[in-house]
Design a protein around this motif. Structure first.
Motif, short mmCIF file in Angstrom:
data_model
loop_
_atom_site.label_atom_id
_atom_site.label_comp_id
_atom_site.label_asym_id
_atom_site.label_seq_id
_atom_site.Cartn_x
_atom_site.Cartn_y
_atom_site.Cartn_z
N SER A 58 11.05 -13.57 5.64
CA SER A 58 12.44 -14.39 5.98
C SER A 58 12.43 -15.03 6.74
CB SER A 58 13.67 -13.02 6.25
OG SER A 58 13.44 -13.02 7.91
N GLY A 59 11.17 -15.20 7.79
CA GLY A 59 10.93 -15.92 8.50
C GLY A 59 10.69 -17.11 7.41
N LEU A 60 9.74 -17.02 6.43
CA LEU A 60 8.93 -17.79 6.09
C LEU A 60 10.11 -18.76 4.80
CD1 LEU A 60 6.38 -18.90 4.36
CD2 LEU A 60 6.66 -17.34 2.89
N MET A 61 10.97 -18.04 4.74
CA MET A 61 11.89 -18.72 3.55
C MET A 61 12.89 -19.61 4.23
SD MET A 61 12.00 -17.65 0.46
CE MET A 61 9.70 -17.83 0.93
N ALA A 62 13.44 -19.59 5.37
CA ALA A 62 14.14 -19.82 5.74
C ALA A 62 13.11 -21.34 7.01
CB ALA A 62 14.66 -19.00 7.57
N SER A 63 12.06 -21.25 7.42
CA SER A 63 11.06 -22.58 7.54
C SER A 63 11.10 -23.18 6.31
CB SER A 63 10.01 -21.77 8.43
OG SER A 63 8.97 -21.12 7.36
N THR A 64 11.20 -22.66 5.23
CA THR A 64 10.61 -23.78 4.18
C THR A 64 12.01 -24.57 3.45
OG1 THR A 64 10.07 -21.82 3.22
CG2 THR A 64 8.35 -23.04 3.47
N PHE A 65 12.90 -23.56 3.20
CA PHE A 65 13.72 -23.54 2.21
C PHE A 65 15.03 -24.65 2.77
CE2 PHE A 65 14.16 -20.06 -0.54
CZ PHE A 65 13.62 -21.39 -1.43
N ILE A 66 14.67 -24.23 4.59
CA ILE A 66 15.95 -25.10 5.31
C ILE A 66 15.36 -27.15 5.33
CG2 ILE A 66 16.90 -25.65 7.74
CD1 ILE A 66 17.25 -23.19 8.02
N PRO A 67 14.21 -27.62 5.85
CA PRO A 67 14.11 -28.72 5.61
C PRO A 67 13.58 -28.97 4.13
CG PRO A 67 12.16 -27.34 6.62
CD PRO A 67 13.39 -26.16 5.57
N PHE A 68 13.72 -28.73 3.33
CA PHE A 68 13.32 -28.22 2.00
C PHE A 68 14.85 -29.09 1.41
CE2 PHE A 68 14.11 -28.09 -1.95
CZ PHE A 68 12.68 -28.87 -3.15
N TYR A 69 15.92 -28.59 1.63
CA TYR A 69 17.19 -28.90 1.44
C TYR A 69 17.57 -29.95 2.29
CZ TYR A 69 22.35 -28.33 0.23
OH TYR A 69 23.12 -28.44 -0.52
N THR A 70 17.57 -29.80 3.73
CA THR A 70 18.26 -30.88 4.60
C THR A 70 17.41 -32.36 4.38
OG1 THR A 70 17.16 -30.30 6.49
CG2 THR A 70 19.49 -29.14 5.76
N LEU A 71 16.15 -32.40 4.32
CA LEU A 71 15.27 -33.27 4.84
C LEU A 71 14.45 -33.79 3.49
CD1 LEU A 71 13.40 -32.13 8.48
CD2 LEU A 71 15.55 -33.36 8.08
#
Length: 64
Positions: free
Chosen positions: A36-49
């Motif tokens: 879950s930490g991996l998914m959060a750390s990859t999807f949040i920057p992918f979606y926002t930045l």
């Protein structure tokens, strides 16, 4: 410039994956928490930045 940005984000994503795999192998933390930490750390920057996130997840309002 876009090629440098794309390489920077690809390097970030691979770093997150390598850190997660090392944590799974060498730590006692539950693998669900690491995943879950991996998914959060990859999807949040992918979606926002990352501009590639705009193409992967288009807004619904633009179609109308």
């Amino acid at each position: 410039m876009n090629k440098i940005r794309k390489r920077k984000f690809n390097t970030y994503y691979w770093t997150c994956v390598v850190v997660a795999v090392c944590m799974i192998v060498f730590s006692n933390i539950d693998w669900d928490t690491i995943f879950s930490g991996l998914m959060a750390s990859t999807f949040i920057p992918f979606y926002t930045l990352d501009e590639r996130g705009a193409y992967a997840f288009p807004d619904g309002d633009e179609d109308e």
